[in-house]
Motif scaffolding. Structure first.
Motif, PDB file in Angstrom:
ATOM      1  N   LEU A 237      -1.267  16.326 -69.746  1.00 24.78           N
ATOM      2  CA  LEU A 237      -1.700  17.727 -69.611  1.00 24.78           C
ATOM      3  C   LEU A 237      -0.725  18.505 -68.726  1.00 24.78           C
ATOM      4  CD1 LEU A 237      -3.813  20.006 -69.956  1.00 24.78           C
ATOM      5  CD2 LEU A 237      -5.059  19.017 -68.020  1.00 24.78           C
ATOM      6  N   GLU A 238      -0.292  17.880 -67.645  1.00 27.69           N
ATOM      7  CA  GLU A 238       0.637  18.536 -66.728  1.00 27.69           C
ATOM      8  C   GLU A 238       1.939  18.885 -67.442  1.00 27.69           C
ATOM      9  OE1 GLU A 238       1.656  16.086 -63.380  1.00 27.69           O
ATOM     10  OE2 GLU A 238       2.559  17.730 -62.275  1.00 27.69           O
TER      11      GLU A 238
ATOM     12  N   LYS B  49      -3.944  15.410 -59.167  1.00 30.81           N
ATOM     13  CA  LYS B  49      -4.675  14.782 -60.276  1.00 30.81           C
ATOM     14  C   LYS B  49      -5.829  13.987 -59.676  1.00 30.81           C
ATOM     15  CE  LYS B  49      -0.451  13.907 -62.944  1.00 30.81           C
ATOM     16  NZ  LYS B  49       0.563  13.840 -61.902  1.00 30.81           N
TER      17      LYS B  49
ATOM     18  N   THR C 109      -2.639  22.689 -60.292  1.00 28.75           N
ATOM     19  CA  THR C 109      -1.202  22.867 -60.030  1.00 28.75           C
ATOM     20  C   THR C 109      -0.973  24.228 -59.396  1.00 28.75           C
ATOM     21  OG1 THR C 109      -0.758  23.863 -62.188  1.00 28.75           O
ATOM     22  CG2 THR C 109      -0.577  21.469 -62.055  1.00 28.75           C
TER      23      THR C 109
ATOM     24  N   ILE D 281       1.365  21.807 -69.827  1.00 26.99           N
ATOM     25  CA  ILE D 281       1.282  23.099 -69.128  1.00 26.99           C
ATOM     26  C   ILE D 281       2.669  23.624 -68.799  1.00 26.99           C
ATOM     27  CG2 ILE D 281       0.557  24.218 -66.968  1.00 26.99           C
ATOM     28  CD1 ILE D 281      -1.748  22.161 -66.918  1.00 26.99           C
TER      29      ILE D 281
ATOM     30  N   ILE E 121     -14.916  12.192 -64.933  1.00 19.19           N
ATOM     31  CA  ILE E 121     -14.393  13.556 -65.069  1.00 19.19           C
ATOM     32  C   ILE E 121     -13.023  13.633 -64.390  1.00 19.19           C
ATOM     33  CG2 ILE E 121     -14.730  15.972 -64.392  1.00 19.19           C
ATOM     34  CD1 ILE E 121     -17.693  15.581 -64.751  1.00 19.19           C
ATOM     35  N   GLN E 122     -12.110  14.296 -65.100  1.00 16.59           N
ATOM     36  CA  GLN E 122     -10.742  14.398 -64.579  1.00 16.59           C
ATOM     37  C   GLN E 122     -10.446  15.845 -64.191  1.00 16.59           C
ATOM     38  OE1 GLN E 122      -7.788  11.942 -66.893  1.00 16.59           O
ATOM     39  NE2 GLN E 122      -9.420  12.005 -68.400  1.00 16.59           N
ATOM     40  N   ARG E 123      -9.610  15.997 -63.163  1.00 19.35           N
ATOM     41  CA  ARG E 123      -9.226  17.339 -62.720  1.00 19.35           C
ATOM     42  C   ARG E 123      -7.728  17.382 -62.501  1.00 19.35           C
ATOM     43  NH1 ARG E 123     -13.729  16.786 -59.277  1.00 19.35           N
ATOM     44  NH2 ARG E 123     -15.413  18.253 -59.751  1.00 19.35           N
ATOM     45  N   LEU E 124      -7.147  18.522 -62.887  1.00 18.76           N
ATOM     46  CA  LEU E 124      -5.740  18.747 -62.594  1.00 18.76           C
ATOM     47  C   LEU E 124      -5.626  20.120 -61.953  1.00 18.76           C
ATOM     48  CD1 LEU E 124      -2.666  18.108 -62.893  1.00 18.76           C
ATOM     49  CD2 LEU E 124      -2.762  19.278 -65.099  1.00 18.76           C
TER      50      LEU E 124
ATOM     51  N   PHE F  28      -3.245  26.550 -62.240  1.00 21.85           N
ATOM     52  CA  PHE F  28      -4.070  25.832 -63.198  1.00 21.85           C
ATOM     53  C   PHE F  28      -5.113  25.045 -62.432  1.00 21.85           C
ATOM     54  CE2 PHE F  28      -4.766  24.180 -67.434  1.00 21.85           C
ATOM     55  CZ  PHE F  28      -5.415  22.978 -67.200  1.00 21.85           C
ATOM     56  N   PRO F  29      -6.382  25.020 -62.860  1.00 20.75           N
ATOM     57  CA  PRO F  29      -6.935  25.564 -64.100  1.00 20.75           C
ATOM     58  C   PRO F  29      -7.142  27.076 -64.091  1.00 20.75           C
ATOM     59  CG  PRO F  29      -8.650  24.526 -62.809  1.00 20.75           C
ATOM     60  CD  PRO F  29      -7.387  24.260 -62.086  1.00 20.75           C
ATOM     61  N   GLN F  30      -7.125  27.681 -62.914  1.00 16.83           N
ATOM     62  CA  GLN F  30      -7.250  29.135 -62.859  1.00 16.83           C
ATOM     63  C   GLN F  30      -6.448  29.649 -61.677  1.00 16.83           C
ATOM     64  OE1 GLN F  30     -11.415  29.092 -62.878  1.00 16.83           O
ATOM     65  NE2 GLN F  30     -11.547  27.775 -61.120  1.00 16.83           N
TER      66      GLN F  30
ATOM     67  N   ILE G 215      -5.875  25.687 -73.748  1.00 14.41           N
ATOM     68  CA  ILE G 215      -5.338  24.320 -73.742  1.00 14.41           C
ATOM     69  C   ILE G 215      -6.443  23.316 -74.075  1.00 14.41           C
ATOM     70  CG2 ILE G 215      -4.345  22.527 -72.276  1.00 14.41           C
ATOM     71  CD1 ILE G 215      -2.905  24.838 -70.764  1.00 14.41           C
TER      72      ILE G 215
ATOM     73  N   PHE H  65      -6.462  27.968 -69.431  1.00 12.34           N
ATOM     74  CA  PHE H  65      -7.159  26.687 -69.402  1.00 12.34           C
ATOM     75  C   PHE H  65      -7.949  26.492 -70.699  1.00 12.34           C
ATOM     76  CE2 PHE H  65      -9.290  23.086 -67.587  1.00 12.34           C
ATOM     77  CZ  PHE H  65     -10.566  23.109 -68.136  1.00 12.34           C
TER      78      PHE H  65
ATOM     79  N   ILE I  44     -11.964  16.926 -69.071  1.00  8.65           N
ATOM     80  CA  ILE I  44     -11.264  17.592 -67.984  1.00  8.65           C
ATOM     81  C   ILE I  44     -12.071  18.770 -67.479  1.00  8.65           C
ATOM     82  CG2 ILE I  44      -9.152  18.869 -67.363  1.00  8.65           C
ATOM     83  CD1 ILE I  44      -7.689  17.082 -69.419  1.00  8.65           C
ATOM     84  N   SER I  45     -12.233  18.839 -66.154  1.00  9.33           N
ATOM     85  CA  SER I  45     -13.018  19.899 -65.542  1.00  9.33           C
ATOM     86  C   SER I  45     -12.150  21.134 -65.312  1.00  9.33           C
ATOM     87  CB  SER I  45     -13.574  19.394 -64.204  1.00  9.33           C
ATOM     88  OG  SER I  45     -14.058  20.465 -63.435  1.00  9.33           O
ATOM     89  N   ASN I  46     -12.779  22.302 -65.327  1.00 10.04           N
ATOM     90  CA  ASN I  46     -12.045  23.537 -65.036  1.00 10.04           C
ATOM     91  C   ASN I  46     -12.190  23.951 -63.581  1.00 10.04           C
ATOM     92  OD1 ASN I  46     -14.682  24.358 -64.994  1.00 10.04           O
ATOM     93  ND2 ASN I  46     -14.322  26.271 -66.062  1.00 10.04           N
ATOM     94  N   GLU I  47     -12.761  23.043 -62.757  1.00  8.41           N
ATOM     95  CA  GLU I  47     -12.923  23.371 -61.348  1.00  8.41           C
ATOM     96  C   GLU I  47     -11.724  22.882 -60.549  1.00  8.41           C
ATOM     97  OE1 GLU I  47     -17.783  22.943 -61.289  1.00  8.41           O
ATOM     98  OE2 GLU I  47     -16.538  21.596 -60.097  1.00  8.41           O
TER      99      GLU I  47
END
Lengths: 145, 228
Positions: free
Chosen positions: A42-43, B33, B45, A46, B40-43, B63-65, A57, A54, A68-71
């Motif tokens: 994913l990285e 990461k 950047t 991006i 649950i996975q989080r990225l 990212f993510p926002q 993707i 987000f 994958i979480s959006n937090e």
């Protein structure tokens, strides 16, 4: 000769009995890389598609099945907030004061950082409420004289 | 003779100045990461800025926002669209950040020498120097008061936090050190957290690290929006 062999064998056993602390400072790098493989993919995606949001993707076929979480990450903005309040712990502190805090502490299976902090906050709130009540009652008595 | 003495003094002064270089700012591209115990996975950047005189870590996430996280020693702010989205209490997060420890030369011992933790044991094991730290009896919290710290080539390598009953609570590994203008900085930090028999893993990577950039003040000293 036999004595020396016995001593050597004994020393060998002793070194085996006490595992070195250096062993604690290791981890399976390949396993960790495998766990992060999806996020690494994913990285890279991006970096190549920086204009995508987000949602663009995650909804794309590339990552349709990714969990994958959006937090933001947990430690990016750490600290205790109302979202982390454990209301059970809060009630123990509010109703029972320091005894309630102690009870929360002794409940090892349920004890968490958030629960302890919540019980302390509950105790603090009960103290403030008592103070306000006492002051209000005091004013009421004063008004009779 | 007099000229030679002045020249020698100047040479000595220059050498001393160069060796006493002060590091006060650091910025880098970062990625975090995380894999939770629930799968649950989080990225995350973005770019991070830190000025040790301002004691403020400012993350600009992409990212993510797009958000701005401002971390001080007392509060953490989450800022979105020029308004505070979330505010939470935090103690010494900026002082004990990897950035502040590194710029002040305290990273090898994770700044423990400046805390209530006392060095209780130190030994060589293979290519590592392992030190044990614990709180004095009167200050023990009963929670996590045993730390094992390891160094390789005088650089911090690992930090393990253990509960009083020797149960491991967390492990951190500092790797892929790079030298930037004389400052050693780890480009990869891997963390393991253990609770209730579960494990969570987090990896932070840094790249494009710049030291002592004094031109981007608006990023280093990003103001906290008013309100809330």
């Amino acid at each position: 000769m036999r004595k020396n062999l016995l001593l050597m064998f004994f020393a060998f056993c002793m070194t085996g009995l006490f595992a070195s602390q250096a062993d604690l400072f290791s981890y399976n790098a390949e396993e960790v890389e495998a766990q992060f493989s999806e996020l690494t993919r994913l990285e890279n995606y991006i970096e190549e598609n920086s204009s995508l949001s987000f949602n663009d993707i995650i909804l794309s076929s590339e990552f349709a099945n990714a969990n994958i979480s959006n937090e933001l990450g947990n430690s990016m903005a750490s600290g205790f907030t109302l979202d982390e309040m454990d209301w059970g712990g809060f009630l123990w502190g509010f109703c029972c004061g320091p005894c309630g805090v102690l009870i929360v502490y002794l409940q090892k299976d349920k004890r968490t950082n958030e629960r302890m902090i919540s019980s302390l906050i509950g105790w603090g709130v009960s103290v403030v409420v008592s103070l306000i009540t006492n002051i209000a009652t005091g004013f009421q008595y004063l008004s009779y004289y | 003779m007099r000229k030679k003495a002045i020249l020698l003094f100047l040479m000595f002064f220059c050498a001393f100045s160069l060796s006493a270089q002060v590091f006060s700012r650091i910025e880098a591209d970062f990625s975090v990461k995380e894999v939770g115990s629930n799968g649950i996975q989080r990225l995350t950047t973005g770019k991070v800025y830190f000025d040790k005189n301002l004691k403020k870590v400012v993350y600009f996430t992409s990212f993510p926002q797009e958000e701005i996280i401002i971390i001080t020693d007392s509060l953490t702010y989450q800022v979105q669209n020029d308004s505070i989205k979330r505010k939470s209490k935090a103690i010494n997060l900026a002082s004990f950040s990897i950035f502040n420890l590194s710029l002040n030369g305290n990273l090898p011992y994770y700044g423990l020498q400046n805390t209530f933790y006392e060095l209780t044991d130190i030994k060589n094991e293979g290519n590592m120097v392992i030190s044990s730290w614990s709180l004095p009896e009167t200050k023990k919290t009963g929670k996590s008061n045993i730390l094992l710290l390891s160094q390789k080539d005088k650089l911090l390598f690992g930090l393990i936090t253990m509960a009083p009953d020797s149960i491991i609570i967390s492990k951190q590994f500092f790797e892929k050190y790079t030298q930037i203008d004389g400052l050693s900085f780890p480009q990869e930090i891997t963390q393991f957290f253990y609770y209730d028999g579960k494990e969570e893993i987090k990896r932070t990577n840094f790249k494009n690290i710049i030291i002592n950039n004094f031109s981007e003040n608006k990023y280093y000293n990003y103001p906290v929006p008013p309100g809330r």
